[in-house]
Design an enzyme around this catalytic site. Structure first.
Site, PDB file in Angstrom:
ATOM      1  N   GLY A  42       8.199 -28.983 -23.719  1.00  0.00           N
ATOM      2  CA  GLY A  42       8.313 -27.931 -22.705  1.00  0.00           C
ATOM      3  C   GLY A  42       7.811 -28.435 -21.358  1.00  0.00           C
ATOM      4  O   GLY A  42       7.269 -27.679 -20.556  1.00  0.00           O
ATOM      5  N   SER A  44       9.479 -29.425 -18.810  1.00  0.00           N
ATOM      6  CA  SER A  44      10.411 -29.330 -17.681  1.00  0.00           C
ATOM      7  C   SER A  44      10.143 -28.132 -16.793  1.00  0.00           C
ATOM      8  O   SER A  44      10.813 -27.941 -15.788  1.00  0.00           O
ATOM      9  CB  SER A  44      11.849 -29.238 -18.215  1.00  0.00           C
ATOM     10  OG  SER A  44      12.041 -27.984 -18.848  1.00  0.00           O
ATOM     11  N   SER A  45       9.151 -27.311 -17.153  1.00  0.00           N
ATOM     12  CA  SER A  45       8.969 -26.058 -16.417  1.00  0.00           C
ATOM     13  C   SER A  45       7.518 -25.585 -16.527  1.00  0.00           C
ATOM     14  O   SER A  45       6.803 -25.968 -17.464  1.00  0.00           O
ATOM     15  CB  SER A  45       9.918 -25.012 -17.026  1.00  0.00           C
ATOM     16  OG  SER A  45       9.643 -23.713 -16.546  1.00  0.00           O
ATOM     17  N   LYS A  71      17.227 -29.042 -15.922  1.00  0.00           N
ATOM     18  CA  LYS A  71      15.811 -28.952 -15.539  1.00  0.00           C
ATOM     19  C   LYS A  71      15.033 -30.232 -15.863  1.00  0.00           C
ATOM     20  O   LYS A  71      14.078 -30.570 -15.176  1.00  0.00           O
ATOM     21  CB  LYS A  71      15.162 -27.745 -16.224  1.00  0.00           C
ATOM     22  CG  LYS A  71      15.365 -26.468 -15.431  1.00  0.00           C
ATOM     23  CD  LYS A  71      14.440 -25.384 -15.909  1.00  0.00           C
ATOM     24  CE  LYS A  71      15.114 -24.613 -17.028  1.00  0.00           C
ATOM     25  NZ  LYS A  71      14.203 -23.723 -17.733  1.00  0.00           N
ATOM     26  N   ASP A  93      15.907 -29.876 -29.157  1.00  0.00           N
ATOM     27  CA  ASP A  93      15.391 -28.542 -29.474  1.00  0.00           C
ATOM     28  C   ASP A  93      14.290 -28.722 -30.524  1.00  0.00           C
ATOM     29  O   ASP A  93      14.541 -29.345 -31.566  1.00  0.00           O
ATOM     30  CB  ASP A  93      16.546 -27.691 -30.038  1.00  0.00           C
ATOM     31  CG  ASP A  93      16.164 -26.232 -30.196  1.00  0.00           C
ATOM     32  OD1 ASP A  93      14.982 -25.945 -30.519  1.00  0.00           O
ATOM     33  OD2 ASP A  93      17.044 -25.370 -30.002  1.00  0.00           O
ATOM     34  N   SER A 170      -1.675 -22.308 -26.953  1.00  0.00           N
ATOM     35  CA  SER A 170      -1.633 -20.946 -27.473  1.00  0.00           C
ATOM     36  C   SER A 170      -1.537 -20.008 -26.276  1.00  0.00           C
ATOM     37  O   SER A 170      -0.797 -20.279 -25.321  1.00  0.00           O
ATOM     38  CB  SER A 170      -2.870 -20.689 -28.340  1.00  0.00           C
ATOM     39  OG  SER A 170      -2.828 -19.379 -28.864  1.00  0.00           O
ATOM     40  N   TYR A 184       5.079 -12.372 -30.572  1.00  0.00           N
ATOM     41  CA  TYR A 184       4.489 -13.463 -29.779  1.00  0.00           C
ATOM     42  C   TYR A 184       3.055 -13.736 -30.234  1.00  0.00           C
ATOM     43  O   TYR A 184       2.687 -14.889 -30.481  1.00  0.00           O
ATOM     44  CB  TYR A 184       4.533 -13.079 -28.298  1.00  0.00           C
ATOM     45  CG  TYR A 184       3.961 -14.126 -27.364  1.00  0.00           C
ATOM     46  CD1 TYR A 184       4.592 -15.368 -27.226  1.00  0.00           C
ATOM     47  CD2 TYR A 184       2.819 -13.876 -26.614  1.00  0.00           C
ATOM     48  CE1 TYR A 184       4.075 -16.328 -26.360  1.00  0.00           C
ATOM     49  CE2 TYR A 184       2.308 -14.823 -25.751  1.00  0.00           C
ATOM     50  CZ  TYR A 184       2.939 -16.051 -25.625  1.00  0.00           C
ATOM     51  OH  TYR A 184       2.416 -17.004 -24.768  1.00  0.00           O
ATOM     52  N   LYS A 188       1.401 -17.126 -31.953  1.00  0.00           N
ATOM     53  CA  LYS A 188       0.285 -17.850 -31.324  1.00  0.00           C
ATOM     54  C   LYS A 188      -0.972 -17.823 -32.202  1.00  0.00           C
ATOM     55  O   LYS A 188      -1.720 -18.797 -32.227  1.00  0.00           O
ATOM     56  CB  LYS A 188      -0.009 -17.263 -29.936  1.00  0.00           C
ATOM     57  CG  LYS A 188       1.114 -17.483 -28.926  1.00  0.00           C
ATOM     58  CD  LYS A 188       1.343 -18.975 -28.653  1.00  0.00           C
ATOM     59  CE  LYS A 188       2.352 -19.210 -27.530  1.00  0.00           C
ATOM     60  NZ  LYS A 188       2.552 -20.640 -27.234  1.00  0.00           N
TER      61      LYS A 188
HETATM   62  N1  LIG Z   1       3.250 -18.198 -18.469  1.00  0.00           N
HETATM   63  C1  LIG Z   1       2.315 -17.515 -19.109  1.00  0.00           C
HETATM   64  O1  LIG Z   1       1.945 -16.415 -18.684  1.00  0.00           O
HETATM   65  C2  LIG Z   1       1.669 -18.064 -20.335  1.00  0.00           C
HETATM   66  C3  LIG Z   1       2.268 -19.045 -21.091  1.00  0.00           C
HETATM   67  N2  LIG Z   1       1.645 -19.489 -22.234  1.00  0.00           N
HETATM   68  C4  LIG Z   1       2.274 -20.527 -23.054  1.00  0.00           C
HETATM   69  O2  LIG Z   1       2.397 -21.715 -22.310  1.00  0.00           O
HETATM   70  C5  LIG Z   1       3.551 -22.422 -22.708  1.00  0.00           C
HETATM   71  C6  LIG Z   1       4.413 -22.738 -21.499  1.00  0.00           C
HETATM   72  O3  LIG Z   1       4.791 -21.533 -20.903  1.00  0.00           O
HETATM   73  P1  LIG Z   1       5.489 -21.438 -19.466  1.00  0.00           P
HETATM   74  O4  LIG Z   1       5.170 -22.643 -18.690  1.00  0.00           O
HETATM   75  O5  LIG Z   1       5.199 -20.108 -18.930  1.00  0.00           O
HETATM   76  O6  LIG Z   1       7.016 -21.437 -19.935  1.00  0.00           O
HETATM   77  P2  LIG Z   1       8.410 -21.753 -19.195  1.00  0.00           P
HETATM   78  O7  LIG Z   1       9.380 -20.778 -19.721  1.00  0.00           O
HETATM   79  O8  LIG Z   1       8.228 -21.846 -17.735  1.00  0.00           O
HETATM   80  O9  LIG Z   1       8.737 -23.206 -19.797  1.00  0.00           O
HETATM   81  C7  LIG Z   1       8.934 -23.347 -21.164  1.00  0.00           C
HETATM   82  C8  LIG Z   1       9.250 -24.779 -21.502  1.00  0.00           C
HETATM   83  O10 LIG Z   1       9.483 -24.876 -22.923  1.00  0.00           O
HETATM   84  C9  LIG Z   1      10.758 -25.469 -23.125  1.00  0.00           C
HETATM   85  N3  LIG Z   1      11.400 -24.966 -24.335  1.00  0.00           N
HETATM   86  C10 LIG Z   1      11.689 -23.672 -24.639  1.00  0.00           C
HETATM   87  N4  LIG Z   1      12.299 -23.596 -25.831  1.00  0.00           N
HETATM   88  C11 LIG Z   1      12.414 -24.863 -26.296  1.00  0.00           C
HETATM   89  C12 LIG Z   1      12.956 -25.438 -27.457  1.00  0.00           C
HETATM   90  N5  LIG Z   1      13.508 -24.680 -28.414  1.00  0.00           N
HETATM   91  N6  LIG Z   1      12.906 -26.784 -27.614  1.00  0.00           N
HETATM   92  C13 LIG Z   1      12.355 -27.559 -26.650  1.00  0.00           C
HETATM   93  N7  LIG Z   1      11.824 -27.075 -25.529  1.00  0.00           N
HETATM   94  C14 LIG Z   1      11.847 -25.748 -25.342  1.00  0.00           C
HETATM   95  C15 LIG Z   1      11.542 -25.096 -21.894  1.00  0.00           C
HETATM   96  O11 LIG Z   1      12.650 -25.952 -21.752  1.00  0.00           O
HETATM   97  P3  LIG Z   1      14.022 -25.369 -21.108  1.00  0.00           P
HETATM   98  O12 LIG Z   1      13.653 -24.988 -19.727  1.00  0.00           O
HETATM   99  O13 LIG Z   1      14.949 -26.528 -21.214  1.00  0.00           O
HETATM  100  O14 LIG Z   1      14.410 -24.188 -21.922  1.00  0.00           O
HETATM  101  C16 LIG Z   1      10.501 -25.287 -20.814  1.00  0.00           C
HETATM  102  O15 LIG Z   1      10.339 -26.641 -20.501  1.00  0.00           O
HETATM  103  C17 LIG Z   1       4.240 -21.559 -23.764  1.00  0.00           C
HETATM  104  O16 LIG Z   1       3.871 -21.996 -25.041  1.00  0.00           O
HETATM  105  C18 LIG Z   1       3.680 -20.172 -23.493  1.00  0.00           C
HETATM  106  O17 LIG Z   1       3.704 -19.381 -24.641  1.00  0.00           O
HETATM  107  C19 LIG Z   1       0.426 -19.033 -22.610  1.00  0.00           C
HETATM  108  C20 LIG Z   1      -0.212 -18.073 -21.873  1.00  0.00           C
HETATM  109  C21 LIG Z   1       0.368 -17.506 -20.684  1.00  0.00           C
HETATM  110  C1  LIG Z   2     -15.387  -9.903 -24.679  1.00  0.00           C
HETATM  111  C2  LIG Z   2     -13.992  -9.666 -24.743  1.00  0.00           C
HETATM  112  C3  LIG Z   2     -13.233  -9.814 -23.481  1.00  0.00           C
HETATM  113  C4  LIG Z   2     -11.850  -9.376 -23.689  1.00  0.00           C
HETATM  114  C5  LIG Z   2     -10.972  -9.443 -22.516  1.00  0.00           C
HETATM  115  C6  LIG Z   2      -9.591  -9.433 -22.972  1.00  0.00           C
HETATM  116  C7  LIG Z   2      -8.541  -9.574 -21.952  1.00  0.00           C
HETATM  117  C8  LIG Z   2      -7.271  -9.875 -22.647  1.00  0.00           C
HETATM  118  C9  LIG Z   2      -6.091 -10.036 -21.793  1.00  0.00           C
HETATM  119  C10 LIG Z   2      -5.102 -10.903 -22.466  1.00  0.00           C
HETATM  120  C11 LIG Z   2      -4.009 -11.350 -21.600  1.00  0.00           C
HETATM  121  C12 LIG Z   2      -3.074 -12.219 -22.343  1.00  0.00           C
HETATM  122  C13 LIG Z   2      -1.978 -12.721 -21.505  1.00  0.00           C
HETATM  123  C14 LIG Z   2      -1.056 -13.624 -22.244  1.00  0.00           C
HETATM  124  C15 LIG Z   2       0.242 -13.743 -21.545  1.00  0.00           C
HETATM  125  C16 LIG Z   2       1.159 -14.721 -22.166  1.00  0.00           C
HETATM  126  O1  LIG Z   2       0.878 -15.393 -23.105  1.00  0.00           O
HETATM  127  C17 LIG Z   2       2.502 -14.890 -21.555  1.00  0.00           C
HETATM  128  N1  LIG Z   2       3.290 -15.710 -22.365  1.00  0.00           N
HETATM  129  C18 LIG Z   2       3.211 -13.651 -21.346  1.00  0.00           C
HETATM  130  O2  LIG Z   2       2.884 -12.978 -20.182  1.00  0.00           O
END
Ligand SMILES: NC(=O)C1=CN([C@@H]2O[C@H](COP(=O)(O)OP(=O)(O)OC[C@H]3O[C@@H](n4cnc5c(N)ncnc54)[C@H](OP(=O)(O)O)[C@@H]3O)[C@@H](O)[C@H]2O)C=CC1
Ligand SMILES: CCCCCCCCCCCCCCCC(=O)[C@@H](N)CO
Length: 323
Positions: A42, A44-45, A71, A93, A170, A184, A188
Site C-alpha cells: 500500500g 502508492s498512497s 498510482k 493484489d 492497524s 473494519y 484490525k
Molecule cells: N487514513 C486513516 O484515517 C487511517 C488509516 N489506517 C490504515 O492505514 C493504512 C493505509 O491507509 P491510507 O493511507 O489511508 O489508505 P489509502 O487508501 O490512501 O491507500 C491504501 C493503499 O493500499 C493499497 N491497496 C489497497 N488494496 C490493495 C490490495 N488488495 N492489494 C495491494 N494493495 C492494496 C492501495 O493501492 P491502490 O491505490 O493501487 O489501490 C494504496 O496504496 C490502512 O491499512 C488503513 O486501514 C489506520 C488508521 C487511520
Molecule cells: C483511555 C481511553 C481513551 C479513549 C479514547 C478513544 C478515542 C477513540 C477514537 C478512535 C478513532 C479511530 C479512528 C480510526 C480511523 C481509521 O482507521 C480510518 N481507516 C477510517 O477513518
C-alpha cells in the site's frame, strides 16, 4: 532519618521499576533502516507513500507494492523528484498469494516488512453487504497473512544482516470497536492476535513485530470514506483528532526502529494503548511502569468515553425518531 512511611512510599515505585526492568520481554533492541531493504505494501498512497518517502530519505532501499494502476509510477516519480532517490515498485493484489510470492522473489530478501495496505467502508452492519465485509477482511487481514507468509522464509534466512522487523498497520479502530466499523474493526483487531502470536514465533530469528495504531489520518482513503460514513462514526472518530500522513509515518518509523510492539501515534493513542495493554509484550520498562500505575485511572477515563459515545448514540436516535 526520614519518616519510615515516607521512604516506603518512595521505595515502592523504585522497586516496581527495578522489577519491570528485569522482567520486560522481549528485551529492548533497535532495528536499523539505513541501507536495508524496506518493503511497504500500500505504498502508492497516503500513509504508505509517506513511509516510503521517509524511509528512502533516511537511506533505506525501498520497495512498494500496490494494485496495478498509475498510482505506482506516480509514487515512484514523486519520490524521485522530491528526494532524488529511486525506489522499486511492484504491482500485485495482496489477496493473490501466488502473485505476491512472485513479487517477493523478484524484490529480494526483506529486512523490514511494513504491511500497510488497507481498505475501509464505514457503514452499520445492517446496511453493509457481506461482499463489503469480506472485502475488508480479505484485504486487511487475509492480505496481511499472505504477505507475511510470502516474505517470512526470506526474512528468516537473513544471515548476519542484523535485526529484522514486521510492522502491521492497524488503527485506533483496532483497539476499540467503533460505530460503523464492525467489519473494519474486526479486521484490525485480527491483526493484533496475529502480531502477538507471531512475535513469539519469530523472536529467535531476531525479527521484531510492531503494531501501529494511527488515529484518523488525512489520506486519499480517508477522503473517500468520509463521503459516505455515518454521522455517528464521524462523531466518535473525531474524539481522537486527525493527523497528517507524514506525522503518522514518522511515528511509525520511529516505532519500528525502536522495535516497539505497540506504536501509538498521538496522545489519545497513548491512553488507548495503556487502556488496551492486555497481555501484549512491552520492551520498555518505563512504559510498563506507566501501564501498571495508571491502569486503574485510565480505565475510568475509558468508561467516561463510552458514557459520552453512548449518550451521543442515544441522542442521535432520539432525534431521528422525532423527525
Ligand atoms: N487514513 C486513516 O484515517 C487511517 C488509516 N489506517 C490504515 O492505514 C493504512 C493505509 O491507509 P491510507 O493511507 O489511508 O489508505 P489509502 O487508501 O490512501 O491507500 C491504501 C493503499 O493500499 C493499497 N491497496 C489497497 N488494496 C490493495 C490490495 N488488495 N492489494 C495491494 N494493495 C492494496 C492501495 O493501492 P491502490 O491505490 O493501487 O489501490 C494504496 O496504496 C490502512 O491499512 C488503513 O486501514 C489506520 C488508521 C487511520
Ligand atoms: C483511555 C481511553 C481513551 C479513549 C479514547 C478513544 C478515542 C477513540 C477514537 C478512535 C478513532 C479511530 C479512528 C480510526 C480511523 C481509521 O482507521 C480510518 N481507516 C477510517 O477513518
Amino acid at each position: 532519618m526520614a519518616d519510615p512511611n515516607f521512604s516506603f512510599l518512595l521505595l515502592l515505585p523504585l522497586a516496581l521499576l527495578l522489577l519491570l526492568y528485569f522482567i520486560v520481554r522481549p528485551r529492548p533492541t533497535t532495528v536499523p533502516i539505513k541501507n536495508r531493504h524496506i518493503f511497504i505494501t500500500g505504498g502508492s498512497s497516503g500513509i504508505g507513500l509517506a513511509l516510503a518517502h521517509l524511509a528512502a530519505s533516511e537511506g533505506a532501499k525501498v520497495s512498494i507494492l500496490a494494485l496495478p494502476d498509475d498510482k505506482l509510477e506516480e509514487a515512484k516519480n514523486y519520490i524521485q523528484l522530491s528526494s532524488g532517490i529511486d525506489i522499486a515498485v511492484f504491482a500485485a493484489d495482496v489477496r493473490d498469494y501466488d502473485a505476491i510470492s512472485k513479487v517477493v522473489e523478484v524484490a529480494g530478501p526483506i529486512d523490514v516488512l511494513i504491511v500497510n495496505q488497507g481498505v475501509f467502508v464505514a457503514k452499520e452492519l445492517e446496511k453493509q453487504g457481506l461482499d463489503e465485509v469480506r472485502f475488508m477482511v480479505d484485504v486487511n487481514l487475509m492480505g496481511s497473512f499472505n504477505m507475511i507468509k510470502a516474505a517470512l522464509p526470506g526474512m528468516k534466512d537473513r544471515k548476519d544482516r542484523g535485526p529484522g522487523s514486521i510492522a502491521l498497520m492497524s488503527s485506533q479502530a483496532g483497539q476499540v470497536g467503533i460505530y460503523g466499523y464492525t467489519a473494519y474493526s474486526a479486521s484490525k483487531f485480527g491483526l493484533r492476535g496475529l502480531a502477538e502470536a507471531l512475535q513469539q514465533e519469530v523472536i529467535v530469528d531476531d525479527i521484531h513485530v510492531s503494531l501501529i495504531f494511527p488515529p484518523a489520518t488525512d489520506t486519499p482513503g480517508l477522503t473517500k470514506e468520509t463521503k459516505t460514513r455515518p454521522q455517528l462514526t464521524s462523531t466518535i472518530v473525531e474524539t481522537s483528532g486527525i493527523m497528517k500522513a507524514e506525522e503518522v509515518a514518522k511515528k511509525a518509523l520511529d516505532g519500528i526502529k525502536s522495535a516497539s510492539f505497540i506504536v501509538p501515534c498521538n496522545f489519545v493513542g497513548l491512553l488507548l494503548s495503556i487502556a488496551s495493554a492486555g497481555l501484549s509484550p512491552n520492551r520498555s520498562f518505563n512504559m510498563a511502569f506507566m501501564e501498571v500505575v495508571s491502569g486503574g485511572i485510565i480505565r475510568i477515563v475509558a468508561l467516561g468515553f463510552q458514557w459520552n459515545w453512548y449518550t451521543s448514540i442515544l441522542k442521535w436516535h432520539g432525534q431521528k425518531q422525532r423527525t
